[in-house]
Every structure is written in C-alpha cells, then in structure tokens.
Design an enzyme around this catalytic site. Structure first.
Site, PDB file in Angstrom:
ATOM      1  CB  THR A 155      -8.938  24.105 -14.450  1.00 50.54           C
ATOM      2  OG1 THR A 155     -10.113  23.344 -14.720  1.00 50.54           O
ATOM      3  CG2 THR A 155      -8.229  23.519 -13.247  1.00 50.54           C
ATOM      4  CG  PHE A 182      -3.501  23.994 -13.634  1.00 54.54           C
ATOM      5  CD1 PHE A 182      -4.485  24.371 -14.545  1.00 54.54           C
ATOM      6  CD2 PHE A 182      -3.220  22.643 -13.478  1.00 54.54           C
ATOM      7  CE1 PHE A 182      -5.180  23.418 -15.284  1.00 54.54           C
ATOM      8  CE2 PHE A 182      -3.905  21.680 -14.207  1.00 54.54           C
ATOM      9  CZ  PHE A 182      -4.891  22.064 -15.115  1.00 54.54           C
TER      10      PHE A 182
END
Ligand code: PEP
Ligand code: MN
Length: 636
Positions: free
Chosen positions: A189, A191
């Site tokens: 992921t 960020f």
C-alpha cells in the site's frame, strides 16, 4: 546563564521528531508508514478524526493510504480527504511511503483453522483477500482497523479471526493461522504523508479532480504518467478522482478547461517568485544555444551594489548622451538620489543621420566614470566597434551592445572577451530566437554575465518610435536564465509614454529597466523627446518602490512617504474586507471563526517581511487580527 540553558532546551525540544497521525490501532499498517521517516506515530479511530487532528495541530503530519496493489484506490481514506480539501482544508503532500502488506489470518491461540467462520478487518484489507476468504468459506466482518480487529478478537470468546499484520497479531496475543491471505502475492500500500500547507512545501503532486463531463479525463494517466485513483461519481460530478503524480497546471492544460475542477494539494508558497523561471537542470531549452538557454537557476549579474536577476531588480538611468562633465554629474546625482542602481550615458552614439551628434567619444568616458564614482553607481555605456571595446572596458563597468549592433558578430565576440558584464539590446527587427542567438555569441566567447534588454521592435505603428514587446520579453523568460530588462524610453520615443510602459514591463516581471533622464530635454544632444526630467523620474522611481536617499529634497522625500501611506491604508482596508468575507465563509460552512494555526501563519508572514523590526511586525499583526476578529463577528 539560566536563560541560556532554557533557550537551549527549547531549541532541543523544537528539533523533536514530528508527531505523525495514522488511522487505526498500534500494529496497523498505517503505523509503519507513520514511523517511516522517524516520526512518532499516533493512532486515530477514523480518517475524519485524523484529518481534524491535523487541522487542529494535534499532529504535525498525517499518513493516509492512497493505493493498494490488489484493490487500487483506498476509497475509505480518499473520500474523507476529498471532502476535507473541497471544504477548504489546505494540505500538501510531502512524501509517499510504500508499505509491504502481508495479511495474516489470526485467531485466539488454539483455534483450529476449520472452525474459523468469520474474519474481522478494515474493509480495504478485506477487499484484498476477497477470493481467499471465500475459498475457505470465511465470512467477512467489517471493522475500523486491521490492528483494531486483532484487539477485538483477543477480547472475544468466539472462534472468529482477524485479518491483520503478523506484528499486530503478536501484539494482541493472537496465533497466526495463515501467514498471508492476500489475493495477490506482492501486496503493498502506498501512503501519502500530508501536512498543513502553512507548514510545508508540496513535494509530491496530488490533485483532486472532479467534472460533470464524462469524457474530459480520458487517457489522463497515459498523457500525464500519473496514477488515477477513482472515487464513485456523484449526481453533480459523475467523474471524481485523485490524481497522484501530475501537477495541477499540467492537468488544467490537458483537460478541457470547462467543467473540470482541479484542486491541488499544495499551492506555491506565498513568497515564491511570480516569474516563470526555467526549472534547474542541465539540458538547454534550445539545444543549439547551450549557454544562453541552459536550464539552470537564474543568473544574477552583480557589479558592486548593482545586482540584477534572480529576484534582484535594477533601474539603470541617465542621459542618452554624455554631453559634458557637469551635465552627467548633475543627472547622476539626481537619479542616484531616487534610488537608481546604475548610471547610463552614451559616448559613441549610433545615429540614423550621419550629421547628427555622434558622441564625445573616449573623453566623455572619464566624465561618465567620475559621475558614477562620486554617486556610487556603476556605469553602463555602449560600444559600437571592435576597436572601442578595449579602451572602454578599461573604465566602464558594463558594456552595452545597441539594438543596431545586435548581430554584429565580431563585436559580440569582442565584448565576450572583454572581461566586463554585457547589456545586450534586442534588435528592432530581431526575433526572440535571434536575440538569444546573439547572447550565445557573447557567452560562448567567455562572458557569462549577460543582461538582455527589450527596447521595442519596429511595427506598422507610427505613434510610437517602436513597439515595446512585452509579449516577446515574457516569451524569452522561460527560455533563458539570463536577466531581462526593458527600455521604455527607446520603445516609446516620447516622454509622456515612458512611465506607463515602464510600469507595464515592471508589472510583467522584467528584472529591471533602463530609462533616459535629462534635466534640459529641449537642449539635449540626442533623444531629448523621450527623456524624463528628474522630477518625472522621481515619480516613476516612487511608483516602482525604489529607495530614495537623503540627497533628495525633503519635500520630495515626503511625497515618497505619503504615497506609501496611501497605499498601506488602502491595503489595510482591502485586508479587512477580505477578512470579513472569510468570516462569512466560515459561518456558512460551519467552521470555527478562530483558527490559531492561521494566526500563527499570518504572524510568520509579517515576521519574515519585517525581519529587522520584530516589534513592529508583532504590533501590526495584533492590530490586524483584532480588527479582523471585530469584522468577522459583526453579525454574530
Ligand atoms: C541607447 O541606449 O542610447 C540606444 C542607442 O539604444 P538602442 O540601441 O536600443 O537604440
Ligand atoms: Mn538614446
């Protein structure tokens, strides 16, 4: 002594790591991102609460998941972020952290895998293991966080499991039943690290885009190389998306302008230069002109107190021709007292008519230099022939190449070798490219200190001597790092237009001006029609905010300060009016009228601009804020 220690302690405290907020409990993937740059992680129950904390200054930075390798856009974070920025929260994206994601299936110790019927986790995490969980016959239960799910399971007597990191599982005493239940092996992921715009500069372009035009954004990712993170459309805006990695200006230019709203995370800093300078780098803009169009920071040409380029603005003033020692001395004193930064004066004059005054020659150079020395101004004078270069360069500070000689290539090479900065006028019939080509001659011969000067080009218009080409000057700006002056005198050919043209060029971002001044224009030996008398030059200097000195008569100095007061009072009035509108906007959007962060930012602006007078800055801000509050609460 004690004070010194106290000062040192606060200094140490200020260097402390930033507090970085994330959504979730300790052990969440957000915590890893938050700690990535040495910050102190702080968890929040929701993205809304996290963004509130950032706005209220409870944390210095917030990390929000943008994109996941399995499921793409993390809408749970992107929606509240969109709502916040559409609502006016001014954020910048300072960096991006990629966190590898391994989603463990974890339950209370001793729970057999085949008894697990339900798995709890954050919806974005559950989406990443849709297929694997379905294969195992496990139902998904949405909760607010991956680590939060582990916490819940730890306190629960059921055989439910959590989908979380191994780290979170261990932290809450769970046993890992499956190491990774992600649908894709390489899960991760990205960020974004966000800060308030007052406190940082954007490093990563991140833009929210919405439009009612379904086709407006086609191929945007291909065209910009950016990552598109789509959100669900609304009735008003069927297309809504975050765009990561393409700057707002680029998007505005690509998308059909109508209908597309682009909200950029991170406006340019308020003190950023307005001019469109080329971005630093090495590749020249025009490959065949490696010196003149090199991609480098703005060139600053400096001669003693005279500085031009890279934000420093110069005003060169003086007579067209040096007529006598007294004439040039008188005019030098007058322009110096008005804040001019260099003295001009011709000793070799290029005249259309061979019987017109041709200049007093080298003898006049001594008069010019003496006037310059006495007033502290460097001197600029024109050379017309190769054999003039050496004797003039011995005494003058800057060598001017006139418009008529812009393509006298031997002369360009000779001034390039003379060891003096060069002021290169644009030819009346030269294109911007030809002008830069001429600059390249000088630079290739060894002189890096070059100043360009737009002085009007020949057009069909006969009401002015030439046409000041402000557009050409602006077109040259992104092509070259060199300072660019404007010469309103030769462009106008008439004194009554000089101030207007000077102000237009100045407002357009010229790095400076060269202006002809004469104290007896009717008897000037050249260009009298276009010369400003000293009084008119003083008015221009005042309009350009030059700094006068004590040699100027008191009455004129007072006129100077009166003009500043009038302007200042006007600005304060405008500020109060806008502050009131801001108050109205806050009321309409239900936001608190008082905002300590904004106040601190205003205080910094004044402290920076008035760095030599902190007390004045503080008192002014107190006064303005008090007045703004009074304005804002008028209707409360
Ligand atoms: C001058 O500066 O006096 C002059 C002759 O200018 P230009 O070469 O621009 O005509
Ligand atoms: Mn002239």
């Amino acid at each position: 002594m004690l004070r010194e220690i106290a000062d040192r302690e606060t200094a140490v405290e200020q260097k402390d790591e930033p507090h970085v907020g994330y959504q979730g409990e300790p052990g969440a993937f957000g915590e890893v991102a938050a700690a990535a740059h040495g910050g102190i992680p702080q968890g929040f129950a929701s993205f809304e609460k996290l963004l509130d904390a950032l706005r209220d200054g409870l944390v210095d930075e917030a990390v929000l998941p943008m994109e996941n390798a399995v499921v793409g856009a993390i809408t749970e974070a992107l929606e509240p972020l969109a709502e916040a920025v559409v609502g006016g929260l001014e954020l910048v994206a300072v960096s991006i952290t990629s966190v590898p994601v391994r989603l463990a299936l974890a339950a209370r110790p001793g729970t057999p895998l085949n008894e697990v019927k339900r798995a709890w986790s954050h919806p974005a995490a559950l989406r990443q293991c849709t297929h694997r969980l379905a294969q195992m016959g496990i139902e998904r239960v949405v909760c607010y966080d991956t680590a939060g799910a582990a916490q819940i399971i730890a306190h629960d007597a059921s055989t439910d499991a959590a989908v979380c990191s191994r780290h979170a599982a261990e932290r809450y005493g769970l046993e890992v039943l499956v190491e990774d239940v992600s649908d894709k092996e390489q899960n991760g992921t990205r960020f974004a690290h966000l800060r308030m715009a007052d406190h940082a500069r954007a490093q990563v372009p991140l833009v929210f885009l919405r439009t009612s035009n379904m086709t407006a954004t086609g191929r945007l990712d291909v065209l910009t190389g950016a990552t598109l993170l789509p959100l669900a459309g609304s009735a008003e805006f069927p297309v809504r998306m975050w765009v990561l990695g393409a700057d707002a200006a680029r998007l505005q230019a690509l998308a059909p302008v109508r209908d597309v709203q682009v909200i950029s995370l991170g406006q340019p800093a308020p003190h950023a230069s307005r001019s469109v300078a080329p971005k630093p780098g090495t590749e020249p803009v025009v490959k065949s002109l490696p010196h003149a169009t090199a991609r480098k920071p703005p060139t600053v040409v400096e001669v003693g107190p005279f500085r031009v380029g890279g934000g420093a603005r110069a005003v060169i003033a003086g007579p067209c021709s040096v007529e006598s020692p007294e004439q040039v001395m008188r005019i030098a004193r007058q322009v110096a007292s008005c804040g001019a930064t260099a003295l001009r004066g011709g000793i070799f004059k290029p005249r259309t008519n061979p019987y017109a005054f041709q200049g007093h020659g080298l003898e006049a150079l001594d008069w010019l230099v003496k006037a310059g020395r006495e007033t502290g101004l460097p001197v600029v004078t024109e050379v017309m022939a190769v054999d003039q270069v050496k004797p003039v360069a011995e005494k003058a500070d800057v060598l001017q190449i006139g418009a008529r000689n812009m393509q006298n290539f031997d002369l360009l090479r000779a001034v390039g070798r003379a060891g003096r900065p060069v002021l290169l006028k644009r030819g009346a019939g030269a294109t911007v490219d030809e002008w830069l080509g001429a600059a390249e001659y000088v630079m290739a011969s060894g002189e890096a200190r070059l100043i360009l000067c737009e002085r009007g080009i020949r057009t069909f218009e006969t009401s002015t001597r030439n046409t000041l080409d402000v557009g050409g000057m602006l077109a040259a700006r992104p092509l070259t790092h060199l300072p660019i002056l404007a010469d309103p005198s030769h462009a106008a050919g008439r004194a009554d237009l000089v101030e207007g043209l000077a102000r237009a060029a100045w407002a357009a971002g010229a790095d400076g001006l060269i202006v002809e001044v004469h104290d007896d224009p009717a008897r000037a030996l050249s260009d009298g029609e276009q010369a400003l008398v000293p009084q008119r030059f003083a008015e221009l200097a005042r309009a350009l905010a030059l700094k006068p000195d004590a040699r100027l008569p008191l009455a004129q100095l007072r006129a100077w300060v009166d003009a500043i007061d009038a302007e200042l009072a006007h600005l304060v009035q405008r500020r109060l009016e806008v502050a009131k509108v801001i108050g109205d906007s806050k009321r309409q959007t239900g936001r608190a009228v008082l905002d300590p962060r904004r106040e601190a930012a205003v205080r910094r602006t004044y402290a920076e601009a008035l760095s030599g007078s902190r007390q004045v800055a503080d008192k002014l801000v107190d006064l303005l804020i008090e007045a703004a509050r009074a304005q804002q609460s008028i209707e409360e």
